[in-house]
Design a protein around this motif. Structure first.
Motif, mmCIF file in Angstrom:
data_model
loop_
_atom_site.group_PDB
_atom_site.id
_atom_site.type_symbol
_atom_site.label_atom_id
_atom_site.label_comp_id
_atom_site.label_asym_id
_atom_site.label_seq_id
_atom_site.Cartn_x
_atom_site.Cartn_y
_atom_site.Cartn_z
ATOM 1 N N LEU A 630 29.941 32.557 -45.768
ATOM 2 C CA LEU A 630 29.297 33.862 -45.731
ATOM 3 C C LEU A 630 27.800 33.775 -46.052
ATOM 4 O O LEU A 630 26.996 34.571 -45.547
ATOM 5 N N LYS A 631 27.410 32.797 -46.863
ATOM 6 C CA LYS A 631 26.006 32.688 -47.272
ATOM 7 C C LYS A 631 25.201 31.730 -46.403
ATOM 8 O O LYS A 631 23.980 31.882 -46.281
ATOM 9 N N ASP A 632 25.840 30.713 -45.821
ATOM 10 C CA ASP A 632 25.058 29.709 -45.083
ATOM 11 C C ASP A 632 25.297 29.750 -43.576
ATOM 12 O O ASP A 632 24.950 28.814 -42.866
ATOM 13 N N TRP A 633 25.892 30.832 -43.058
ATOM 14 C CA TRP A 633 26.299 30.850 -41.663
ATOM 15 C C TRP A 633 25.124 30.722 -40.698
ATOM 16 O O TRP A 633 25.236 30.095 -39.646
ATOM 17 N N LYS A 634 23.979 31.286 -41.062
ATOM 18 C CA LYS A 634 22.821 31.157 -40.178
ATOM 19 C C LYS A 634 22.297 29.732 -40.173
ATOM 20 O O LYS A 634 21.914 29.199 -39.127
ATOM 21 N N ASP A 635 22.284 29.114 -41.339
ATOM 22 C CA ASP A 635 21.745 27.755 -41.450
ATOM 23 C C ASP A 635 22.572 26.750 -40.659
ATOM 24 O O ASP A 635 22.035 25.778 -40.116
ATOM 25 N N ILE A 636 23.892 26.965 -40.591
ATOM 26 C CA ILE A 636 24.753 25.993 -39.904
ATOM 27 C C ILE A 636 24.979 26.363 -38.441
ATOM 28 O O ILE A 636 25.747 25.712 -37.743
ATOM 29 N N GLY A 637 24.323 27.430 -37.986
ATOM 30 C CA GLY A 637 24.344 27.745 -36.562
ATOM 31 C C GLY A 637 25.506 28.581 -36.087
ATOM 32 O O GLY A 637 25.798 28.602 -34.878
ATOM 33 N N TYR A 638 26.180 29.300 -36.994
ATOM 34 C CA TYR A 638 27.248 30.192 -36.552
ATOM 35 C C TYR A 638 26.656 31.320 -35.710
ATOM 36 O O TYR A 638 25.532 31.765 -35.931
ATOM 37 N N HIS A 639 27.441 31.807 -34.753
ATOM 38 C CA HIS A 639 26.944 32.793 -33.800
ATOM 39 C C HIS A 639 26.994 34.220 -34.334
ATOM 40 O O HIS A 639 26.429 35.122 -33.702
ATOM 41 N N GLU A 640 27.672 34.424 -35.424
ATOM 42 C CA GLU A 640 27.711 35.742 -36.064
ATOM 43 C C GLU A 640 28.142 35.551 -37.506
ATOM 44 O O GLU A 640 28.660 34.488 -37.887
ATOM 45 N N GLU A 641 27.938 36.575 -38.317
ATOM 46 C CA GLU A 641 28.360 36.509 -39.711
ATOM 47 C C GLU A 641 29.881 36.398 -39.792
ATOM 48 O O GLU A 641 30.585 37.217 -39.191
ATOM 49 N N PRO A 642 30.388 35.399 -40.510
ATOM 50 C CA PRO A 642 31.851 35.292 -40.671
ATOM 51 C C PRO A 642 32.333 36.266 -41.746
ATOM 52 O O PRO A 642 32.638 35.892 -42.878
ATOM 53 N N THR A 643 32.396 37.518 -41.390
ATOM 54 C CA THR A 643 32.760 38.574 -42.328
ATOM 55 C C THR A 643 34.141 38.325 -42.932
ATOM 56 O O THR A 643 34.986 37.649 -42.335
ATOM 57 N N SER A 644 34.363 38.885 -44.095
ATOM 58 C CA SER A 644 35.676 38.771 -44.735
ATOM 59 C C SER A 644 36.653 39.822 -44.221
ATOM 60 O O SER A 644 37.755 39.965 -44.754
ATOM 61 N N ILE A 645 36.278 40.581 -43.201
ATOM 62 C CA ILE A 645 37.247 41.424 -42.486
ATOM 63 C C ILE A 645 38.254 40.506 -41.810
ATOM 64 O O ILE A 645 37.896 39.540 -41.158
ATOM 65 N N ARG A 646 39.535 40.807 -41.986
ATOM 66 C CA ARG A 646 40.587 39.923 -41.479
ATOM 67 C C ARG A 646 41.686 40.727 -40.791
ATOM 68 O O ARG A 646 41.888 41.910 -41.080
ATOM 69 N N PRO A 647 42.442 40.075 -39.907
ATOM 70 C CA PRO A 647 43.525 40.767 -39.215
ATOM 71 C C PRO A 647 44.858 40.646 -39.959
ATOM 72 O O PRO A 647 45.062 39.730 -40.753
ATOM 73 N N PHE A 648 45.745 41.580 -39.696
ATOM 74 C CA PHE A 648 47.147 41.462 -40.093
ATOM 75 C C PHE A 648 47.982 42.092 -38.995
ATOM 76 O O PHE A 648 47.467 42.841 -38.158
#
Length: 870
Positions: A630-648
């Protein structure tokens, strides 16, 4: 030298910003080119996207081409199946995936053969249970693109499930369209080096195709040019079955497990789980209707003289699969397309409800005893519960008597006096003819796959009236009270009191139909129940608390940015408690008139959670409440914020050593654990947005998803108007996934009852039609009784050939269950072990009435074929 298998294919979205009709016409002419290319040997092989739905539509329109299609499929040059539609795995239940593969394999096999590859090249995330689902169909190899986390970056690896199922994976890290560069560029070296990163294998795969891409007639020429231009790689036309044979020979491939939902190589769109909540709830309802009611009822009806109708079952399921296809399931489509998806769902729902109504009526039509009212239990375990139903009588007072002649207590919830007078234009000429429609609660125990009957006696002078007005409701498990704006819950089993235990959160959504994203100038509101109108009823069997009011909200993003509130959003919250039931029933009705916002129901707990525990298609998963990146996603090149919203799918849970709090949903798909100490479980009800794709979101920088150069307005996706959300809350000491799945099953099954009466012929539409009595007199037949509390009873239906019954069970725990229980049978039966395609893989035992279940490994699925001996 490395060998590159070039796979000619097309990726054919069933529908998207275009309609199904647009794609259908395009595909008809696309197939002309495919068949011509194969016939003239311009290409050697072609992959039709791993799904049969497009071919089903094609052959309906061009049936004369079936022989030629079959010829190329049988010769191993045209590859079809195994799916009916490419599902979005994170929002599709396990049973629906099983039915989808069953349908896809059946149809592709009829055409010659089904490609034995688990092919889902574009799903927004990969479920942890996919390997065991594939293995259940004999599929050992898989292809997908999205979701691999930074820590698991290999292109080729073995993917395992908790039950030790395993598939060999080719991960298309550069996407399924990567091979287009082979056709449209001459920089072959760069392309080939791009697809050979993050791996040491000497056998590589290069898919050549893309979204609705036509056939590349110059493929052979481009392969030759690429081979002539360098000597490090050798390109050959190939197929996935051929490729996986070579890949399996590679040494030291990594082994990964778990789910893959990271936006590392592509967007993953975690916000899509709550996009177009109306579509998700519609298709979830049909899926539950089929799995828990219609299929079991039809299986039972066969043993009461009513023939199974697999054709109508297949027709409804096909609609479900189309609604759960990639993009269709997400709702990230044009409004025109989403209207089509919703309308198809409405038709399938009507068909399923009509089939259920007919079966209930026909089953109740031929009885010898004096009984009027019949209740059915479609599950494979005995059920004791409170049924909330209505009865039709000529008199306001009546008694209920069971089959033994004993009087049954019931609770009157509501009684309406109805006039069935023959209509006249001049109402004064109407002759009144009154009857009573009484809503009651009655507690019954019904044996597995069986029924119980009740006689309604009207010649009595009194009736059971136990309901009382109250703003406090309670049962053996809970007490709920309303005080000013706050709801207070008392857990009577452990004495804990939860003040303000249920609230609602409203915030802006400046995202799109792919992703939730907070507004640039957001204002999040915590909503309570101030100035609401509170009414409740209490009784020994059924308790209900109704809370009605308005929330004052910003009308749109402009008002929200100014922290203004000028719109009243009406709500009606109903909480219910029943005798001996550990579930707090929740129904929330809303009239949405606000734009660009997200509404979430928040359960406030005393648990400081580190992890959440939602269910998956055939199991549960432990997820951290904060994404590791969640904090380093831009630095490692993720394409969007890996939000803690999750499916069930069916439930989500947080717990510690002392307390457990769960939400059991009926169509909701999205949750997040929030709060400074992560003690609040937030379930998304809906979010309304006005565009298919937007650029430069707070959560997702850069290009818009979908179409990068054009805004597609989707005013329908603002979800204006009336909506209803249903579910249940379970509070206790211990997290028990098997128990929560049983809760979901019981919440999913309506009170299956039918009253033989001719007073009101409109209690269900099928009563308008006259029917003959069933050919068999109704008798008790508890066909299958499974005593195994720790196992989830996932499915009960007929075998493919109609000669027996299918029961599917799975272990939701991460540990082995030894001696989990037994199966009792009505008749002597042969029991066989089946795969997920209902094919026999082990003979089991013959001529038994009792069957002891062997141990279930961690998260293991087992399917049993039960064949009565005549």
């Amino acid at each position: 030298m490395k060998k590159v298998f070039v796979i000619a294919h097309t990726h054919w979205d069933f529908e998207w910003y275009f309609t199904r009709q647009d794609a259908r016409i395009q595909f008809i002419y696309h197939m002309d080119e495919v068949l011509r290319a194969l016939k003239n040997n311009v290409i050697d092989y072609y992959l039709l996207d791993g799904q049969m739905s497009i071919i089903d539509d094609y052959l309906e329109s061009v049936p004369e081409n079936a022989p030629e299609l079959r010829k190329f499929i049988k010769s191993g040059r045209l590859f079809v199946g195994p799916w009916y539609t490419q599902v979005d795995e994170m929002v599709t239940s396990g049973e629906s995936m099983v039915r989808n593969l069953q349908q896809g394999i059946r149809l592709s096999s009829k055409l010659g053969r089904s490609v034995p590859i688990g092919y889902l090249p574009d799903s927004f995330g990969q479920s942890q249970d996919i390997p065991k689902i594939y293995n259940g169909f004999g599929i050992k190899n898989a292809v997908f693109w999205r979701g691999m986390p930074k820590e698991k970056s290999a292109r080729y690896f073995y993917w395992t499930s908790d039950d030790n199922s395993k598939v060999l994976v080719a991960n298309l890290r550069n996407g399924y369209p990567v091979g287009v560069d082979l056709m449209e560029s001459s920089n072959y070296s760069d392309l080939l080096h791009k697809i050979s990163t993050d791996t040491n294998v000497v056998n590589l795969v290069l898919p050549v195709g893309g979204d609705q891409r036509p056939v590349d007639f110059n493929l052979k020429q481009k392969i030759k040019e690429a081979n002539d231009s360098q000597d490090e790689f050798k390109l050959v036309e190939g197929t996935y079955p051929e490729y996986f044979k070579e890949l399996a020979k590679e040494k030291n491939l990594p082994i990964y497990s778990g789910e893959f939902v990271d936006p590392s190589t592509s967007k993953i769109h975690r916000g899509i789980y709550s996009s177009r909540a109306d579509l998700k709830m519609m298709y979830d309802r049909i899926e539950r209707l089929m799995t828990y009611e219609v299929e079991p009822l039809m299986a039972m009806a066969r043993y009461h003289g009513i023939e199974v109708k697999p054709g109508i079952i297949s027709q409804i399921w096909k609609t479900v699969f189309r609604g759960q296809a990639h993009d269709s399931a997400g709702g990230c489509n044009s409004d025109e397309t989403n209207r089509d998806i919703y309308h198809r769902g409405e038709i399938a729902l009507q068909l399923g409800l009509s089939l259920k109504g007919y079966l209930l009526r026909k089953l109740s039509s031929n009885v010898t005893d004096k009984m009027d009212l019949f209740f059915w239990n479609p599950t494979v375990s005995s059920v004791t519960k409170v049924h909330k139903i209505f009865v039709i009588t000529k008199n306001p007072n009546f008694e209920l008597v069971n089959e033994k002649g004993d009087r049954i207590e019931y609770q009157v919830i509501k009684q309406d006096k109805v006039n069935r007078a023959v209509l006249r234009r001049n109402k004064k000429e109407m002759v009144s003819d009154y009857y009573y429609k009484t809503t009651i609660a009655v507690m019954l125990t019904i044996q597995p796959t069986d029924w119980t009957g009740i006689l309604i006696k009207e010649d009595v002078t009194d009736k059971n009236i136990a309901s009382k007005d109250s703003t406090l409701i309670e049962n053996e498990y809970y007490q709920i009270s309303m005080n000013h704006s706050n709801l207070t819950l008392t857990d009577r089993k452990n004495g804990k009191v939860y003040h303000d235990f249920l609230t609602v959160e409203d915030g802006g959504d400046e995202g799109d139909t792919y992703d939730y994203s907070p507004a640039y100038k957001d204002w999040t509101l915590s909503l309570n129940f101030n100035d609401s109108v509170v009414k409740g009823i209490r009784g020994e069997l059924y308790n209900s608390l109704s809370i009605k009011g308005d929330w004052l909200l910003p009308a749109d993003l402009v008002e929200r940015s100014k922290k203004q509130k000028n719109k009243k959003l009406k709500y009606d919250l109903q909480l219910t408690l029943e005798k001996n039931n550990p579930v707090i029933g929740v129904i929330l009705k809303l009239t949405n008139n606000v734009l660009d916002h997200r509404l979430r129901m928040v359960i406030n707990t005393d648990i400081n959670a580190k992890n959440s525990y939602p269910d998956t298609p055939f199991g549960t998963i432990k997820r951290p409440v904060i994404d590791p990146h969640l904090k380093d996603w831009k630095d490692i090149g993720y394409h969007e914020e890996p939000t803690s919203i999750r499916p069930f799918l069916h439930f989500t849970n947080i717990h510690n050593d002392e307390s457990s709090v769960s939400f059991v949903g009926l169509g909701e798909r999205d949750f997040q654990v929030i709060g400074d100490s992560f003690n609040r479980l937030a379930v998304t009800l809906f979010r309304g947005v006005g565009f298919l794709g937007r650029p430069d979101l707070l959560r997702r920088p850069s290009d818009a998803s979908g179409l990068q150069t054009r805004y597609v307005s989707t005013p329908d996706s603002q979800l204006q108007g009336d909506m209803t959300f249903r579910g249940g809350i379970v509070v206790g000491k211990k997290f028990d996934p098997s128990k929560l799945q049983r809760v979901h099953n019981l919440l999913s099954v309506d009170d299956l009852f039918y009253q033989n009466q001719d007073i009101d012929k409109f209690t269900m539409r099928v009563q308008y039609f006259r029917i003959n009595k069933n050919i068999e007199t109704l008798v008790h037949k508890s066909l299958v009784d499974i005593k195994a509390d720790d196992l989830v009873k996932s499915s009960f239906t007929s075998t493919t050939d109609g000669t027996g019954l299918v029961v599917r069970l799975y272990n939701p725990f991460k540990n082995t269950l030894k001696n989990p229980g037994s199966i009792s049978l009505y008749d002597n039966c042969n029991i066989k072990i089946l795969d997920l395609n209902n094919q026999v893989i082990e003979n089991g035992v013959d001529n038994v009435k009792e069957y002891e279940l062997s141990s279930f490994g961690p998260s293991e699925i087992k399917t049993f074929g039960i064949y009565p001996i005549k």
